[in-house]
Design a protein around this motif. Structure first.
Motif, PDB file in Angstrom:
ATOM      1  N   UNK A 134      55.923  86.134  43.883  1.00 50.19           N
ATOM      2  CA  UNK A 134      55.861  85.311  45.093  1.00 50.19           C
ATOM      3  C   UNK A 134      54.554  85.579  45.850  1.00 50.19           C
ATOM      4  N   UNK A 135      54.220  86.852  46.019  1.00 45.64           N
ATOM      5  CA  UNK A 135      52.986  87.198  46.733  1.00 45.64           C
ATOM      6  C   UNK A 135      51.760  86.629  46.030  1.00 45.64           C
ATOM      7  N   UNK A 136      51.714  86.759  44.711  1.00 43.13           N
ATOM      8  CA  UNK A 136      50.550  86.304  43.950  1.00 43.13           C
ATOM      9  C   UNK A 136      50.454  84.783  43.853  1.00 43.13           C
ATOM     10  N   UNK A 137      51.574  84.118  43.680  1.00 45.24           N
ATOM     11  CA  UNK A 137      51.552  82.677  43.391  1.00 45.24           C
ATOM     12  C   UNK A 137      51.711  81.789  44.620  1.00 45.24           C
ATOM     13  N   UNK A 138      52.377  82.310  45.666  1.00 47.71           N
ATOM     14  CA  UNK A 138      52.643  81.455  46.820  1.00 47.71           C
ATOM     15  C   UNK A 138      52.027  81.970  48.113  1.00 47.71           C
ATOM     16  N   UNK A 139      52.428  83.165  48.533  1.00 46.83           N
ATOM     17  CA  UNK A 139      52.008  83.616  49.857  1.00 46.83           C
ATOM     18  C   UNK A 139      50.511  83.893  49.955  1.00 46.83           C
ATOM     19  N   UNK A 140      49.957  84.622  48.992  1.00 49.47           N
ATOM     20  CA  UNK A 140      48.522  84.940  49.073  1.00 49.47           C
ATOM     21  C   UNK A 140      47.649  83.683  49.037  1.00 49.47           C
ATOM     22  N   UNK A 141      47.892  82.732  48.113  1.00 50.42           N
ATOM     23  CA  UNK A 141      47.070  81.511  48.131  1.00 50.42           C
ATOM     24  C   UNK A 141      47.179  80.735  49.447  1.00 50.42           C
ATOM     25  N   UNK A 142      48.367  80.694  50.038  1.00 54.95           N
ATOM     26  CA  UNK A 142      48.552  79.976  51.305  1.00 54.95           C
ATOM     27  C   UNK A 142      47.780  80.663  52.438  1.00 54.95           C
ATOM     28  N   UNK A 143      47.878  81.976  52.528  1.00 57.94           N
ATOM     29  CA  UNK A 143      47.168  82.714  53.584  1.00 57.94           C
ATOM     30  C   UNK A 143      45.660  82.629  53.359  1.00 57.94           C
ATOM     31  N   UNK A 144      45.226  82.677  52.111  1.00 57.60           N
ATOM     32  CA  UNK A 144      43.793  82.546  51.801  1.00 57.60           C
ATOM     33  C   UNK A 144      43.283  81.177  52.260  1.00 57.60           C
ATOM     34  N   UNK A 145      44.088  80.148  52.050  1.00 57.90           N
ATOM     35  CA  UNK A 145      43.717  78.797  52.494  1.00 57.90           C
ATOM     36  C   UNK A 145      43.568  78.753  54.017  1.00 57.90           C
ATOM     37  N   UNK A 146      44.497  79.377  54.732  1.00 59.02           N
ATOM     38  CA  UNK A 146      44.444  79.392  56.196  1.00 59.02           C
ATOM     39  C   UNK A 146      43.222  80.168  56.686  1.00 59.02           C
ATOM     40  N   UNK A 147      42.932  81.312  56.062  1.00 56.22           N
ATOM     41  CA  UNK A 147      41.761  82.111  56.449  1.00 56.22           C
ATOM     42  C   UNK A 147      40.483  81.310  56.225  1.00 56.22           C
ATOM     43  N   UNK A 148      40.391  80.622  55.107  1.00 52.48           N
ATOM     44  CA  UNK A 148      39.201  79.800  54.827  1.00 52.48           C
ATOM     45  C   UNK A 148      39.046  78.690  55.858  1.00 52.48           C
ATOM     46  N   UNK A 149      40.144  78.045  56.192  1.00 52.07           N
ATOM     47  CA  UNK A 149      40.113  76.982  57.198  1.00 52.07           C
ATOM     48  C   UNK A 149      39.680  77.547  58.552  1.00 52.07           C
ATOM     49  N   UNK A 150      40.281  78.686  58.954  1.00 51.61           N
ATOM     50  CA  UNK A 150      39.958  79.290  60.244  1.00 51.61           C
ATOM     51  C   UNK A 150      38.502  79.751  60.285  1.00 51.61           C
ATOM     52  N   UNK A 151      37.990  80.262  59.177  1.00 47.76           N
ATOM     53  CA  UNK A 151      36.599  80.709  59.114  1.00 47.76           C
ATOM     54  C   UNK A 151      35.640  79.529  59.251  1.00 47.76           C
ATOM     55  N   UNK A 152      36.047  78.365  58.778  1.00 49.25           N
ATOM     56  CA  UNK A 152      35.175  77.186  58.835  1.00 49.25           C
ATOM     57  C   UNK A 152      35.017  76.651  60.263  1.00 49.25           C
ATOM     58  N   UNK A 153      35.848  77.126  61.192  1.00 52.14           N
ATOM     59  CA  UNK A 153      35.782  76.652  62.574  1.00 52.14           C
ATOM     60  C   UNK A 153      34.627  77.271  63.350  1.00 52.14           C
ATOM     61  N   UNK A 154      34.011  78.291  62.777  1.00 54.80           N
ATOM     62  CA  UNK A 154      32.846  78.880  63.453  1.00 54.80           C
ATOM     63  C   UNK A 154      33.126  80.289  63.939  1.00 54.80           C
TER      64      UNK A 154
END
Length: 162
Positions: free
Chosen positions: A20-40
């Motif tokens: 679950x951590x490898x396939x679902x939770x980590x990819x989702x959190x990584x996506x959120x971190x990338x989005x948040x980082x793109x805000x400046x």
């Protein structure tokens, strides 16, 4: 190497958690971190800070579970265990006052999954190992030495084989 014993059920739960951590939770959190980082500006970005911390926690848990499986030994049910208390057994005891206590003997990595699980290394589990129903055990407790009678021993895996 220090082998870590796991019941078949505990092994599967921890394996499911890792997947679950490898396939679902980590990819989702990584996506959120990338989005948040793109805000400046990241210094005052709560989404970035919170999810980056969460990502570190997930990575720490993934490393822990991966290392655990390198040392883990899954202990499968064996019909020869029936009637005696061994690893993976559920045991019901009765003390001198008629109070009953039920627990399952598991490895150290599983005791947090259920309040009724006790470590194979605990004094109570050690006193029960190899014993049969109607045997008595004596264990040193904070209140002094206490005696219990073993009322019942069963294995969840054994129920499916009957």
């Amino acid at each position: 190497m220090n082998r870590k014993l796991l019941t078949a059920e505990g092994y599967q739960k921890l394996q499911d958690e890792l997947n679950y951590l490898l396939r679902e939770e980590r990819p989702e959190i990584t996506r959120i971190v990338s989005w948040a980082a793109s805000l400046g500006d990241r210094s005052e970005n709560a989404d970035y800070t919170y999810n980056k911390r969460k990502l570190r926690e997930i990575d720490r848990r993934i490393r822990y579970l991966t290392k655990l499986f390198d040392d883990a030994q899954k202990v499968e049910y064996n019909p020869q265990q029936e009637g005696k208390a061994y690893f993976g057994a559920w045991v019901t005891l009765e003390d001198e006052d008629g109070q009953e206590l039920t627990f399952r003997i598991v490895g150290n990595e599983e005791i947090y999954q259920n309040k009724q699980y006790i470590s194979l290394n605990s004094p109570m589990a050690k006193a029960c190992l190899g014993k049969e129903e109607e045997d008595e055990i004596e264990v040193a407790t904070s209140d002094g030495r206490r005696t219990w009678s073993i009322l019942k021993i069963w294995y969840p895996e054994g129920l499916a084989h009957k």
